[in-house]
Design a protein around this motif. Sequence first.
Motif, PDB file in Angstrom:
ATOM      1  N   THR A  96       0.835  -1.201   0.000  1.00 29.74           N
ATOM      2  CA  THR A  96       0.000   0.000   0.000  1.00 29.74           C
ATOM      3  C   THR A  96       0.868   1.249   0.000  1.00 29.74           C
ATOM      4  O   THR A  96       0.613   2.205  -0.751  1.00 29.74           O
ATOM      5  N   ALA A  97       1.916   1.242   0.836  1.00 29.49           N
ATOM      6  CA  ALA A  97       2.810   2.408   0.925  1.00 29.49           C
ATOM      7  C   ALA A  97       3.495   2.668  -0.408  1.00 29.49           C
ATOM      8  O   ALA A  97       3.659   3.810  -0.836  1.00 29.49           O
ATOM      9  N   ILE A  98       3.874   1.578  -1.081  1.00 27.87           N
ATOM     10  CA  ILE A  98       4.582   1.709  -2.354  1.00 27.87           C
ATOM     11  C   ILE A  98       3.736   2.462  -3.375  1.00 27.87           C
ATOM     12  O   ILE A  98       4.240   3.292  -4.135  1.00 27.87           O
ATOM     13  N   SER A  99       2.439   2.174  -3.364  1.00 27.14           N
ATOM     14  CA  SER A  99       1.577   2.761  -4.392  1.00 27.14           C
ATOM     15  C   SER A  99       1.289   4.237  -4.150  1.00 27.14           C
ATOM     16  O   SER A  99       0.748   4.903  -5.025  1.00 27.14           O
ATOM     17  N   THR A 100       1.624   4.764  -2.978  1.00 25.44           N
ATOM     18  CA  THR A 100       1.267   6.152  -2.682  1.00 25.44           C
ATOM     19  C   THR A 100       2.473   7.057  -2.385  1.00 25.44           C
ATOM     20  O   THR A 100       2.284   8.217  -2.053  1.00 25.44           O
ATOM     21  N   SER A 101       3.690   6.554  -2.483  1.00 30.39           N
ATOM     22  CA  SER A 101       4.848   7.356  -2.077  1.00 30.39           C
ATOM     23  C   SER A 101       5.892   7.445  -3.174  1.00 30.39           C
ATOM     24  O   SER A 101       5.908   6.628  -4.108  1.00 30.39           O
ATOM     25  N   LEU A 102       6.764   8.427  -3.019  1.00 29.54           N
ATOM     26  CA  LEU A 102       7.915   8.533  -3.910  1.00 29.54           C
ATOM     27  C   LEU A 102       8.846   7.355  -3.668  1.00 29.54           C
ATOM     28  O   LEU A 102       8.991   6.888  -2.531  1.00 29.54           O
ATOM     29  N   ALA A 103       9.477   6.880  -4.734  1.00 29.46           N
ATOM     30  CA  ALA A 103      10.430   5.780  -4.562  1.00 29.46           C
ATOM     31  C   ALA A 103      11.609   6.249  -3.721  1.00 29.46           C
ATOM     32  O   ALA A 103      12.067   5.557  -2.819  1.00 29.46           O
ATOM     33  N   ILE A 104      12.118   7.444  -4.035  1.00 27.05           N
ATOM     34  CA  ILE A 104      13.200   8.045  -3.237  1.00 27.05           C
ATOM     35  C   ILE A 104      12.804   9.478  -2.910  1.00 27.05           C
ATOM     36  O   ILE A 104      12.411  10.235  -3.797  1.00 27.05           O
ATOM     37  N   ASP A 105      12.885   9.800  -1.658  1.00 20.89           N
ATOM     38  CA  ASP A 105      12.616  11.177  -1.230  1.00 20.89           C
ATOM     39  C   ASP A 105      13.716  11.567  -0.231  1.00 20.89           C
ATOM     40  O   ASP A 105      13.583  11.345   0.972  1.00 20.89           O
ATOM     41  N   ALA A 106      14.788  12.116  -0.775  1.00 20.22           N
ATOM     42  CA  ALA A 106      15.930  12.513   0.071  1.00 20.22           C
ATOM     43  C   ALA A 106      15.932  14.030   0.207  1.00 20.22           C
ATOM     44  O   ALA A 106      15.833  14.743  -0.795  1.00 20.22           O
ATOM     45  N   ARG A 107      16.002  14.497   1.448  1.00 21.74           N
ATOM     46  CA  ARG A 107      15.948  15.942   1.687  1.00 21.74           C
ATOM     47  C   ARG A 107      17.141  16.396   2.515  1.00 21.74           C
ATOM     48  O   ARG A 107      17.275  15.994   3.670  1.00 21.74           O
ATOM     49  N   ARG A 108      17.976  17.199   1.890  1.00 22.37           N
ATOM     50  CA  ARG A 108      19.149  17.808   2.542  1.00 22.37           C
ATOM     51  C   ARG A 108      19.963  16.774   3.331  1.00 22.37           C
ATOM     52  O   ARG A 108      20.311  16.978   4.485  1.00 22.37           O
ATOM     53  N   VAL A 109      20.231  15.663   2.669  1.00 23.96           N
ATOM     54  CA  VAL A 109      20.988  14.592   3.322  1.00 23.96           C
ATOM     55  C   VAL A 109      22.464  14.985   3.397  1.00 23.96           C
ATOM     56  O   VAL A 109      23.062  15.410   2.407  1.00 23.96           O
ATOM     57  N   ALA A 110      23.013  14.879   4.587  1.00 25.43           N
ATOM     58  CA  ALA A 110      24.432  15.179   4.788  1.00 25.43           C
ATOM     59  C   ALA A 110      25.093  13.988   5.462  1.00 25.43           C
ATOM     60  O   ALA A 110      24.466  13.282   6.257  1.00 25.43           O
ATOM     61  N   ARG A 111      26.348  13.775   5.127  1.00 26.34           N
ATOM     62  CA  ARG A 111      27.083  12.678   5.762  1.00 26.34           C
ATOM     63  C   ARG A 111      28.555  13.090   5.902  1.00 26.34           C
ATOM     64  O   ARG A 111      29.162  13.600   4.965  1.00 26.34           O
ATOM     65  N   ARG A 112      29.056  12.855   7.098  1.00 26.03           N
ATOM     66  CA  ARG A 112      30.436  13.220   7.410  1.00 26.03           C
ATOM     67  C   ARG A 112      31.211  11.952   7.762  1.00 26.03           C
ATOM     68  O   ARG A 112      30.705  11.074   8.456  1.00 26.03           O
ATOM     69  N   PHE A 113      32.444  11.851   7.249  1.00 23.34           N
ATOM     70  CA  PHE A 113      33.361  10.786   7.674  1.00 23.34           C
ATOM     71  C   PHE A 113      34.507  11.478   8.396  1.00 23.34           C
ATOM     72  O   PHE A 113      35.319  12.141   7.748  1.00 23.34           O
ATOM     73  N   GLY A 114      34.566  11.349   9.703  1.00 22.05           N
ATOM     74  CA  GLY A 114      35.563  12.080  10.473  1.00 22.05           C
ATOM     75  C   GLY A 114      35.270  13.565  10.353  1.00 22.05           C
ATOM     76  O   GLY A 114      34.160  14.010  10.638  1.00 22.05           O
ATOM     77  N   SER A 115      36.240  14.324   9.863  1.00 13.86           N
ATOM     78  CA  SER A 115      36.018  15.765   9.719  1.00 13.86           C
ATOM     79  C   SER A 115      35.624  16.143   8.289  1.00 13.86           C
ATOM     80  O   SER A 115      35.389  17.301   7.994  1.00 13.86           O
ATOM     81  N   ARG A 116      35.549  15.143   7.407  1.00 19.60           N
ATOM     82  CA  ARG A 116      35.277  15.434   6.002  1.00 19.60           C
ATOM     83  C   ARG A 116      33.806  15.215   5.671  1.00 19.60           C
ATOM     84  O   ARG A 116      33.267  14.130   5.851  1.00 19.60           O
ATOM     85  N   TRP A 117      33.183  16.288   5.176  1.00 27.55           N
ATOM     86  CA  TRP A 117      31.781  16.190   4.748  1.00 27.55           C
ATOM     87  C   TRP A 117      31.750  15.695   3.311  1.00 27.55           C
ATOM     88  O   TRP A 117      32.272  16.363   2.420  1.00 27.55           O
ATOM     89  N   VAL A 118      31.138  14.539   3.090  1.00 26.41           N
ATOM     90  CA  VAL A 118      31.030  13.996   1.731  1.00 26.41           C
ATOM     91  C   VAL A 118      29.741  14.490   1.081  1.00 26.41           C
ATOM     92  O   VAL A 118      29.732  14.900  -0.076  1.00 26.41           O
ATOM     93  N   LEU A 119      28.662  14.445   1.836  1.00 24.58           N
ATOM     94  CA  LEU A 119      27.392  15.015   1.364  1.00 24.58           C
ATOM     95  C   LEU A 119      27.061  16.206   2.261  1.00 24.58           C
ATOM     96  O   LEU A 119      27.194  16.122   3.487  1.00 24.58           O
ATOM     97  N   THR A 120      26.640  17.304   1.641  1.00 26.22           N
ATOM     98  CA  THR A 120      26.414  18.506   2.444  1.00 26.22           C
ATOM     99  C   THR A 120      24.956  18.966   2.433  1.00 26.22           C
ATOM    100  O   THR A 120      24.607  19.957   3.059  1.00 26.22           O
TER     101      THR A 120
END
Lengths: 230, 255
Positions: free
Chosen positions: B36-60
């Motif tokens: 049911t959820a699949i039929s009503t939602s976006l397949a991917i909905d990423a919003r302002r995703v950030a990821r840091r490895f140590g002190s280095r930001w890979v996604l901002t």
Amino acid sequence: MSDSFAAEFARARAVAWKDLTTERRSKAGFNAVVSLALTILLLFGFALGPDSGAVRAAAPGALWLAALFASVLAFGRSFQVELDGGALEMLLLYPGSRRAIYVGKLLANLAFVGLLIAIVVVASMVLFQVTIPRAWPAVLGIIGLGAVGVTALGTFYAAIASRSRAREVLLPLLLFPMLVPVLLAAVQGTKALMAGDLMNEAGAWISLLAGFDLLFLLAGFLAFDAVIDA
Amino acid sequence: MLVCGALAQLGERLVCNQEVIGSIPIRSTRLLEIDTAISTSLAIDARRVARRFGSRWVLTGASLSVAPGEAVGLIGENGSGKSTLLRILCTLLRPTAGDAAVFGFDVRQSARDVRRLVGFFPPAPGMYEELTARENLEFVRRMGEQPSASPDAALEEVGLAGLADQRVRGFSSGMLRRLALARLRMLRPRLLLLDEPYNNLDTAGIALVNATIRETVSGGGSALVVVHDTASAAPVLTRWFGLRGGRVAPEELPA
């Protein structure tokens, strides 16, 4: 609970089957682990010298230390198989509970360590001139409980170490201090039974060992999900 | 309908996820909720995703929306964060900040549901060398919970049926990629997350990857494909995004 116990146990069995099949076919791991255990026993024998009384008295300690040092190699390998070629990522992506991975690896490691300890016990009896004690069923019980305790902790800490680059160094550093209570109870219990349990202390060591096993099994099972996550 | 509902409840009690009574597959209520959820939602909905490895930001602050039935490409320089974004979407990594959802399921809060829906195809094959090709896929079948093709059928599809009983240890990198593709086809995920899927593949292998994307998309699923070889992917991808400076932006379809 969206997944039944049966489904999760089936996954655990699949992991155990995969690990044991891999070990059985590669052989290198088991041969290396058994060789290390036997070498440690031999070194103990040389270090203790020709005094047969001293050698016999030291047999329980030598047995458990040889099994413990060799087991660490086995625990490290059980996760190294997953790290080779990126299999761990795939394993973590299956939708079931990750605790099934812990249980599966625990079962496989238990079979591996059980076989290792059986070989070490026979070798110890030959090398240290130990005769089969009258209370051999209780000795088997202690060996079984000791194997469960060592494996429960070893599998858990191998999972923690697998997330680190310094995993080979980290595993023994983390594991050995935690194994002290299991080692103490197993060695003292084995020693008491081999001497005829004159002080009736074996029961207390067995209870202590069983308590630690329960604690470590429960802690490993509950915390595995958190430690295996990146 | 009433009979199906009763059977579904019985199936839930018996095995919970999937049980076969006679020839009728019973799906668990959780899987029905997911449908049911699949039929009503976006397949991917990423919003302002950030990821840091140590002190280095890979996604901002990467934002990306992919609708069901869409196959999109993601390009960018080495180290730009493409693989990191894919790993966040399939729950292998947690975002340091921001939100991401797959078919409405948050990657942090509903990680298990997300894992039911995604199929990740990483650069490393993730196979066990001492097991045969069939045994590797049998392990996949035993670990997965969605209805899946049989190992033999999947091996047939990727052209490895003749090597089913050979240990994977002797496989070339291209054969390993095909075997990984067979794993993906067995699980039939709703969202394909493919990281450099064309590496080490011959023309027939590339066609297999594209066929897998087409089949997924035509069934209402989606695909996010990280590629350097845009020519191989162009026939099946409808939109392109670029990842630069830790952020996602639309790209022109390569000529």
